[in-house]
Scaffold this motif. Structure first.
Motif, PDB file in Angstrom:
ATOM      1  N   PHE A 178     -18.565  -2.411   3.764  1.00  0.00           N
ATOM      2  CA  PHE A 178     -19.518  -1.513   4.405  1.00  0.00           C
ATOM      3  C   PHE A 178     -20.547  -2.335   5.179  1.00  0.00           C
ATOM      4  N   ALA A 179     -20.612  -2.118   6.478  1.00  0.00           N
ATOM      5  CA  ALA A 179     -21.552  -2.860   7.317  1.00  0.00           C
ATOM      6  C   ALA A 179     -22.972  -2.324   7.188  1.00  0.00           C
ATOM      7  N   CYS A 211     -22.107   3.572   4.434  1.00  0.00           N
ATOM      8  CA  CYS A 211     -22.032   4.313   3.179  1.00  0.00           C
ATOM      9  C   CYS A 211     -23.423   4.830   2.830  1.00  0.00           C
ATOM     10  N   ARG A 212     -23.450   6.000   2.219  1.00  0.00           N
ATOM     11  CA  ARG A 212     -24.695   6.650   1.852  1.00  0.00           C
ATOM     12  C   ARG A 212     -24.686   6.865   0.337  1.00  0.00           C
ATOM     13  N   GLU A 261     -25.600  -6.243  -1.012  1.00  0.00           N
ATOM     14  CA  GLU A 261     -24.637  -7.332  -1.149  1.00  0.00           C
ATOM     15  C   GLU A 261     -23.313  -6.846  -1.724  1.00  0.00           C
ATOM     16  N   GLY A 262     -23.396  -6.053  -2.795  1.00  0.00           N
ATOM     17  CA  GLY A 262     -22.180  -5.588  -3.459  1.00  0.00           C
ATOM     18  C   GLY A 262     -21.350  -4.675  -2.584  1.00  0.00           C
ATOM     19  N   LYS A 267      -9.531   3.616   2.359  1.00  0.00           N
ATOM     20  CA  LYS A 267     -10.872   4.204   2.281  1.00  0.00           C
ATOM     21  C   LYS A 267     -11.161   4.720   0.873  1.00  0.00           C
ATOM     22  N   LEU A 268     -10.190   5.394   0.283  1.00  0.00           N
ATOM     23  CA  LEU A 268     -10.379   5.950  -1.060  1.00  0.00           C
ATOM     24  C   LEU A 268     -10.600   4.840  -2.085  1.00  0.00           C
ATOM     25  N   ALA A 269      -9.822   3.764  -1.968  1.00  0.00           N
ATOM     26  CA  ALA A 269      -9.964   2.639  -2.895  1.00  0.00           C
ATOM     27  C   ALA A 269     -11.336   1.998  -2.768  1.00  0.00           C
ATOM     28  N   ARG A 270     -11.812   1.884  -1.525  1.00  0.00           N
ATOM     29  CA  ARG A 270     -13.126   1.286  -1.291  1.00  0.00           C
ATOM     30  C   ARG A 270     -14.236   2.151  -1.882  1.00  0.00           C
TER      31      ARG A 270
END
Length: 273
Positions: A243-244, A215-216, A236-237, A187-190
């Motif tokens: 992240f859905a 993600c916000r 897209e990125g 999670k942290l890496a993402r």
């Protein structure tokens, strides 16, 4: 002008020396520059952890080299601590306790001087459970003691010609997750990759708050229209990172938004969690 009270306060450590927790951010960079300027013996210690962006370490090393200050990197694995992994509202206390126990032990063992950090007066007005750990371990926070807020820190840094004078704050990556959501390296890496992506699109001040597959994005309010115009690239990125759902926070960037959502303030700490 440089703060006279701060210079006098730092001067009392000329004999003992200082072991400075050095992140490379504007607060600790100012202290490093002033300690060097006043010829007060100082060793800079930087924590290498998964909870802080990797780029911070390179910045810290470069600044220490510029001032010819001895610099040490200490590896600390906060995620080995179950209390940190569980991400409770007082997570910051357990994390800071682990980090500064390591620093204090190194300072005592090697005679590096008084443990010191860059907490400023403004930090005392926010929800910062980690401050209790600093107090328990006897870590000195000159900026807080002398009543110096971030604005004055940046002014003094600019006067000294520090490149960090306008550097955005770079808090612990765990602040991007809501309390109670378990922390994992993945999670942290993402999140770190996502914020690097946002900065690459022209948003140097940003936060990517993560909650499950959502993600916000937080950017300054004045930059919300710019971010909205890039909705296709952003979607897209960030989808490529897993992240859905990608959202843009209409309240804009604000420090500690998960604290605010949970109703956590400095007053909360005084009352006890």
């Amino acid at each position: 002008m440089l703060n006279k009270a701060l210079l006098e306060f730092l001067g009392q450590y000329r004999g003992s020396g200082v072991c400075l927790a050095f992140s490379g951010g504007v607060d600790s960079a100012l202290l490093l520059a002033l300690l060097a300027r006043e010829k007060i013996p100082v060793t800079a210690l930087t924590f290498q952890t998964v909870l802080h962006p990797a780029g911070d370490m390179a910045c810290a090393a470069a600044l220490a080299a510029e001032y010819r200050i001895p610099h040490r990197i200490i590896q600390v694995d906060e995620l080995a601590n179950e209390k940190v992994l569980a991400n409770p509202p007082d997570r910051c206390y357990y994390c800071k306790r682990q980090l500064f126990e390591t620093l204090a032990a190194a300072a005592e063992k090697e005679g590096l001087g008084v443990p010191m950090d860059g907490t400023n007066a403004g930090d005392l007005l926010e929800y910062r459970p980690g401050l209790r750990a600093l107090s328990e371990l006897g870590v000195v926070s000159p900026l807080a003691v002398c009543g110096i807020y971030k604005k004055e820190v940046r002014q003094m840094a600019a006067e000294l010609g520090l490149k960090t004078a306008s550097k955005p704050a770079s808090p612990c990556m765990a602040t991007r997750l809501p309390y109670g959501e378990r922390i994992t390296p993945e999670k942290l890496a993402r999140i770190e990759a996502g914020e690097a992506f946002l900065k690459g699109l022209g948003f140097p001040v940003c936060r990517l708050r993560s909650q499950g597959d959502l993600c916000r994005i937080e950017v300054p309010r004045t930059e919300i229209p710019q971010a909205a115009a890039l909705h296709a690239k952003l979607s897209e990125g960030l989808a490529a990172l897993g992240f859905a759902f990608v959202t843009l926070d209409m309240k804009g960037f604000r420090s500690g938004s998960y604290d605010q959502a949970a109703g956590l303030t400095a007053r909360t700490l005084k009352k006890g969690l």
